[in-house]
Enzyme design. Structure first.
Site, PDB file in Angstrom:
ATOM      1  N   LYS A  39       1.191  -0.923  -0.068  1.00 41.75           N
ATOM      2  CA  LYS A  39       0.169   0.046   0.076  1.00 41.75           C
ATOM      3  C   LYS A  39       0.872   1.566  -0.079  1.00 41.75           C
ATOM      4  O   LYS A  39       0.764   2.596  -0.746  1.00 41.75           O
ATOM      5  CB  LYS A  39      -0.323  -0.473   1.045  1.00 41.75           C
ATOM      6  CG  LYS A  39      -1.954  -1.556   1.136  1.00 41.75           C
ATOM      7  CD  LYS A  39      -2.823  -1.099   2.589  1.00 41.75           C
ATOM      8  CE  LYS A  39      -2.336  -1.821   3.765  1.00 41.75           C
ATOM      9  NZ  LYS A  39      -1.355  -2.050   3.970  1.00 41.75           N
ATOM     10  N   ARG A 153      11.712  -5.915   4.369  1.00 38.74           N
ATOM     11  CA  ARG A 153      11.441  -4.882   4.610  1.00 38.74           C
ATOM     12  C   ARG A 153      11.504  -4.941   6.495  1.00 38.74           C
ATOM     13  O   ARG A 153      12.751  -3.423   6.240  1.00 38.74           O
ATOM     14  CB  ARG A 153       9.477  -4.616   4.621  1.00 38.74           C
ATOM     15  CG  ARG A 153       9.569  -3.097   4.644  1.00 38.74           C
ATOM     16  CD  ARG A 153       8.291  -2.512   5.099  1.00 38.74           C
ATOM     17  NE  ARG A 153       7.293  -2.908   5.689  1.00 38.74           N
ATOM     18  CZ  ARG A 153       6.368  -2.728   5.373  1.00 38.74           C
ATOM     19  NH1 ARG A 153       5.486  -2.108   4.711  1.00 38.74           N
ATOM     20  NH2 ARG A 153       5.432  -3.117   7.056  1.00 38.74           N
ATOM     21  N   ARG A 171       0.344  -9.287  13.562  1.00 39.19           N
ATOM     22  CA  ARG A 171      -0.564  -8.523  12.713  1.00 39.19           C
ATOM     23  C   ARG A 171      -1.531  -9.021  11.350  1.00 39.19           C
ATOM     24  O   ARG A 171      -2.418  -8.327  11.025  1.00 39.19           O
ATOM     25  CB  ARG A 171       0.178  -7.567  12.166  1.00 39.19           C
ATOM     26  CG  ARG A 171       1.426  -6.639  12.888  1.00 39.19           C
ATOM     27  CD  ARG A 171       2.061  -6.635  12.246  1.00 39.19           C
ATOM     28  NE  ARG A 171       2.021  -5.423  11.619  1.00 39.19           N
ATOM     29  CZ  ARG A 171       3.514  -5.274  10.520  1.00 39.19           C
ATOM     30  NH1 ARG A 171       4.521  -5.526  10.554  1.00 39.19           N
ATOM     31  NH2 ARG A 171       3.341  -3.909   9.680  1.00 39.19           N
TER      32      ARG A 171
HETATM   33  P1  AMP Z   1       1.100   0.048   9.418  1.00 39.18           P
HETATM   34  O1  AMP Z   1       1.916   1.105   8.866  1.00 39.18           O
HETATM   35  O2  AMP Z   1      -0.283   0.442   8.258  1.00 39.18           O
HETATM   36  O3  AMP Z   1       1.250  -1.229   9.076  1.00 39.18           O
HETATM   37  O4  AMP Z   1       0.421   0.403  10.415  1.00 39.18           O
HETATM   38  C1  AMP Z   1       1.170   0.020  12.095  1.00 39.18           C
HETATM   39  C2  AMP Z   1       0.669  -0.802  13.291  1.00 39.18           C
HETATM   40  O5  AMP Z   1      -0.279   1.201  13.040  1.00 39.18           O
HETATM   41  C3  AMP Z   1      -0.562  -1.113  12.566  1.00 39.18           C
HETATM   42  O6  AMP Z   1      -0.362  -2.004  12.808  1.00 39.18           O
HETATM   43  C4  AMP Z   1      -1.297  -0.535  14.137  1.00 39.18           C
HETATM   44  O7  AMP Z   1      -0.539  -0.833  15.660  1.00 39.18           O
HETATM   45  C5  AMP Z   1      -1.061   0.906  13.657  1.00 39.18           C
HETATM   46  N1  AMP Z   1      -2.221   1.274  13.061  1.00 39.18           N
HETATM   47  C6  AMP Z   1      -2.011   1.843  11.642  1.00 39.18           C
HETATM   48  N2  AMP Z   1      -2.878   2.095  11.563  1.00 39.18           N
HETATM   49  C7  AMP Z   1      -3.808   1.862  12.116  1.00 39.18           C
HETATM   50  C8  AMP Z   1      -5.187   2.035  12.567  1.00 39.18           C
HETATM   51  N3  AMP Z   1      -6.183   1.976  11.399  1.00 39.18           N
HETATM   52  N4  AMP Z   1      -6.104   1.618  13.278  1.00 39.18           N
HETATM   53  C9  AMP Z   1      -5.417   0.987  14.512  1.00 39.18           C
HETATM   54  N5  AMP Z   1      -4.382   1.091  14.470  1.00 39.18           N
HETATM   55  C10 AMP Z   1      -3.402   1.339  13.414  1.00 39.18           C
END
Ligand code: AMP
Length: 215
Positions: A39, A153, A171
Site C-alpha cells: 500500500k 522489509r 498483525r
Molecule cells: P501500518 O504502517 O499501516 O502497517 O501500521 C502499523 C501499526 O500501526 C499497525 O500494526 C497498528 O498497530 C497501528 N495502526 C495503523 N493504522 C491503524 C488503524 N487504522 N487502526 C488501529 N491501529 C492502526
C-alpha cells in the site's frame, strides 16, 4: 415562499462570487490490503499521478512515536505487539489530519479504516462535509508472500514490528479478524474492488490506475 426563493437566489449568487458553485467532490480512495501488500509503495506513486494527499495512519503513529508525544507513547504499546491502536485514538488523529488539509483534491487513506467502527466514523465524517468514499481498492496478496515481504522489509525499515515473526503473525491475524470485513462494508455500497497485488510495481500501479480512472 417568495422570501425563500429570494434567499436561495442570494445564496447561489454568493457561491458564484466565491467560486464554489461548481465545486467538485473530492476523490477519496481507501487503499486496502494486509500488512506488506504494498500500500505504501503504491500510495507514493498515486500521489504523483492524481495529486491527492496520502494519509497513512501507521506513518502518523510512527511520527508521534519519534517525537515521544503522549499519543505516540500510547500507540507504541499496541504497535509493538501487533495490535490495533484503539479506535477513538485513531479516529481522532485521522480527523485532525483531514481537517488540517481542507483544500486538497482528495485523499488516499492507507491503513485506515481498519475496523468497521473506523469505517462508520469515516463515512459519517465525510458525509458531514458533503463528501464520501469514492472507492476502496484492495491489493490481493497471499499470506506466505506477505510474511516474506515483511521480514525482508524489516531488514531495512527499522520497524521493530517488521522484524519479529510472532508480531507479524499477530498483525495478519488481526487483519483477518477485524479488518478484512471493511472490504464487505464498502462492497455493500458497490465501492469495493480487489486487484492482483503481485507483479512489478508498475504492473500493480497500472491496475490501480485503471480502477481509479473508472470512478
Ligand atoms: P501500518 O504502517 O499501516 O502497517 O501500521 C502499523 C501499526 O500501526 C499497525 O500494526 C497498528 O498497530 C497501528 N495502526 C495503523 N493504522 C491503524 C488503524 N487504522 N487502526 C488501529 N491501529 C492502526
Amino acid at each position: 415562499m417568495s422570501l425563500l426563493i429570494i434567499e436561495m437566489g442570494i445564496l447561489a449568487w454568493i457561491k458564484k462570487i466565491l467560486g464554489i458553485s461548481n465545486m467538485e467532490k473530492k476523490i477519496n480512495i481507501i487503499l486496502f490490503g494486509p500488512p506488506g501488500s504494498g500500500k505504501g509503495t503504491q500510495a507514493a506513486k498515486l500521489v504523483e499521478q492524481y495529486d491527492l494527499l496520502h494519509i497513512s495512519t501507521g506513518d502518523l503513529f510512527r511520527h508521534e512515536i519519534g517525537n515521544k508525544t503522549p499519543l505516540g507513547l500510547k500507540a507504541k504499546e499496541y504497535i509493538s505487539k501487533g495490535q490495533l491502536v484503539p479506535d477513538t485514538v485513531t479516529i481522532g488523529m485521522l480527523k485532525n489530519k483531514v481537517d488540517a488539509n481542507p483544500d486538497v483534491k482528495g485523499f488516499i487513506f492507507d491503513g485506515f479504516p481498519r475496523t468497521i467502527a473506523q469505517a462508520a466514523a469515516l463515512d459519517e465524517y465525510l458525509a458531514s462535509q458533503g463528501e464520501s468514499v469514492s472507492k476502496l481498492i484492495a491489493l490481493d496478496v497471499d499470506e506466505s508472500e506477505i510474511v516474506t515481504r515483511l521480514l525482508k522489509r524489516g531488514e531495512t525499515s527499522g520497524r521493530a514490528d517488521d522484524q519479529d515473526a510472532s508480531v507479524i503473525k499477530n498483525r495478519i491475524a488481526v487483519y483477518k479478524a477485524e479488518t478484512a470485513i471493511v472490504f464487505d462494508h464498502y462492497a455493500k455500497k458497490d465501492l469495493s474492488k480487489s486487484i492482483k497485488g503481485i507483479g512489478t510495481i508498475d504492473e500493480i500501479f497500472n491496475r490501480l490506475s485503471q480502477a481509479i480512472d473508472s470512478i
